[in-house]
Design an enzyme around this catalytic site. Sequence first.
Site, PDB file in Angstrom:
ATOM      1  N   ARG A 105      43.022  30.243  42.858  1.00 19.74           N
ATOM      2  CA  ARG A 105      43.439  31.630  42.683  1.00 19.74           C
ATOM      3  C   ARG A 105      43.093  32.477  43.913  1.00 19.74           C
ATOM      4  O   ARG A 105      41.981  32.400  44.436  1.00 19.74           O
ATOM      5  CB  ARG A 105      42.709  32.182  41.448  1.00 19.74           C
ATOM      6  CG  ARG A 105      43.398  33.316  40.771  1.00 19.74           C
ATOM      7  CD  ARG A 105      43.131  33.295  39.282  1.00 19.74           C
ATOM      8  NE  ARG A 105      41.711  33.246  38.916  1.00 19.74           N
ATOM      9  CZ  ARG A 105      41.285  33.070  37.665  1.00 19.74           C
ATOM     10  NH1 ARG A 105      42.143  32.933  36.682  1.00 19.74           N
ATOM     11  NH2 ARG A 105      39.991  33.024  37.408  1.00 19.74           N
ATOM     12  N   ARG A 109      29.942  26.355  35.282  1.00 17.16           N
ATOM     13  CA  ARG A 109      30.334  27.198  34.147  1.00 17.16           C
ATOM     14  C   ARG A 109      31.181  26.407  33.153  1.00 17.16           C
ATOM     15  O   ARG A 109      31.018  26.518  31.947  1.00 17.16           O
ATOM     16  CB  ARG A 109      31.133  28.408  34.657  1.00 17.16           C
ATOM     17  CG  ARG A 109      30.535  29.739  34.235  1.00 17.16           C
ATOM     18  CD  ARG A 109      31.265  30.910  34.847  1.00 17.16           C
ATOM     19  NE  ARG A 109      32.627  31.037  34.370  1.00 17.16           N
ATOM     20  CZ  ARG A 109      33.569  31.716  35.000  1.00 17.16           C
ATOM     21  NH1 ARG A 109      33.301  32.332  36.124  1.00 17.16           N
ATOM     22  NH2 ARG A 109      34.777  31.791  34.510  1.00 17.16           N
ATOM     23  N   ARG A 169      38.024  35.413  44.686  1.00 18.19           N
ATOM     24  CA  ARG A 169      36.891  36.093  44.053  1.00 18.19           C
ATOM     25  C   ARG A 169      35.686  35.169  44.097  1.00 18.19           C
ATOM     26  O   ARG A 169      35.822  33.951  43.944  1.00 18.19           O
ATOM     27  CB  ARG A 169      37.196  36.380  42.580  1.00 18.19           C
ATOM     28  CG  ARG A 169      38.151  37.523  42.326  1.00 18.19           C
ATOM     29  CD  ARG A 169      38.166  37.866  40.848  1.00 18.19           C
ATOM     30  NE  ARG A 169      37.761  36.703  40.030  1.00 18.19           N
ATOM     31  CZ  ARG A 169      37.510  36.742  38.740  1.00 18.19           C
ATOM     32  NH1 ARG A 169      37.623  37.884  38.089  1.00 18.19           N
ATOM     33  NH2 ARG A 169      37.160  35.672  38.058  1.00 18.19           N
ATOM     34  N   LYS A 185      43.010  31.675  27.156  1.00 23.03           N
ATOM     35  CA  LYS A 185      42.634  32.019  25.787  1.00 23.03           C
ATOM     36  C   LYS A 185      42.856  33.509  25.483  1.00 23.03           C
ATOM     37  O   LYS A 185      43.480  33.859  24.481  1.00 23.03           O
ATOM     38  CB  LYS A 185      41.157  31.658  25.646  1.00 23.03           C
ATOM     39  CG  LYS A 185      40.572  31.746  24.311  1.00 23.03           C
ATOM     40  CD  LYS A 185      39.185  31.085  24.343  1.00 23.03           C
ATOM     41  CE  LYS A 185      38.432  31.348  25.626  1.00 23.03           C
ATOM     42  NZ  LYS A 185      37.133  31.995  25.473  1.00 23.03           N
ATOM     43  N   ARG A 199      31.032  31.385  18.636  1.00 20.54           N
ATOM     44  CA  ARG A 199      30.632  30.570  19.781  1.00 20.54           C
ATOM     45  C   ARG A 199      29.765  29.394  19.371  1.00 20.54           C
ATOM     46  O   ARG A 199      29.566  28.474  20.152  1.00 20.54           O
ATOM     47  CB  ARG A 199      29.835  31.416  20.779  1.00 20.54           C
ATOM     48  CG  ARG A 199      30.684  32.396  21.548  1.00 20.54           C
ATOM     49  CD  ARG A 199      29.859  33.059  22.632  1.00 20.54           C
ATOM     50  NE  ARG A 199      30.526  34.214  23.189  1.00 20.54           N
ATOM     51  CZ  ARG A 199      31.455  34.148  24.123  1.00 20.54           C
ATOM     52  NH1 ARG A 199      31.813  32.988  24.609  1.00 20.54           N
ATOM     53  NH2 ARG A 199      32.037  35.242  24.572  1.00 20.54           N
TER      54      ARG A 199
END
Length: 234
Positions: free
Chosen positions: A143, A187, A176, A29, A104
């Site tokens: 990742r 999340r 990470r 995004k 939001r």
Amino acid sequence: METAGAAGTHPLERLHRPVIFLGPPGAGKGTQAKELARCFGVPHLSTGDMLREHVSKGTPLGLEAEPVMKRGDLVPDSIILKMIADRIERADCSHGFVFDGFPRTVAQAQYLGELLKQHGFKQPLVMHMVIDPGLLLRRITGRRMCKVGGEIYNIYERPPKVAGHCDNDGGELEQRADDREEIVGPRLAAYEKQTAPLAAYYRRLGRLRDIDASKSVDEVAKLIVEVVSAARQP
Ligand SMILES: [Zn+2]
């Protein structure tokens, strides 16, 4: 103020409206919002950047927001909405702008709709970044970053030649903490729950455009420009 079709400008180079991006974390995004803003030469408005600017300049809104941010709490709508109203009045927004991370909630979206009407803007076009949840999870949890040079790999989509090591400098690759599945899973679920009503709201208004966010960054960017251009036609 310049008008469309003035010397040296081509109507197709103008955005002429606000564009909003909705999409889960990891769907690209922010990257796409910045790219679209760059492409049309309009401001990229991120509430995070705006807040930091107000705080660093010590504006009344910044002074109000700073203690809230320091506590790590969510900045209330009363501050966010004033900040948005203030920002879109600036001259650089007159040819359109791109929101990243706002609105939001449906309440924020309704306020924004009113605000845009008051200022004579068209209603926003909403880019809804759609991606298969399983693919998104792989993108994020796969990742890995090089500890030496910061290069980004993905163990599923773009693996290094030697597992665990950077192609450029042999540096160790690490994940990470925020990219671990036990963090990312909840999340994404929270995001979905929060955003579904907002997407439904804009879909009812006919403002929502589904964008296939599973494609490459360049392909998605092209798709978005096509959607924006199509919306401009009468
Ligand atoms: Zn490296």
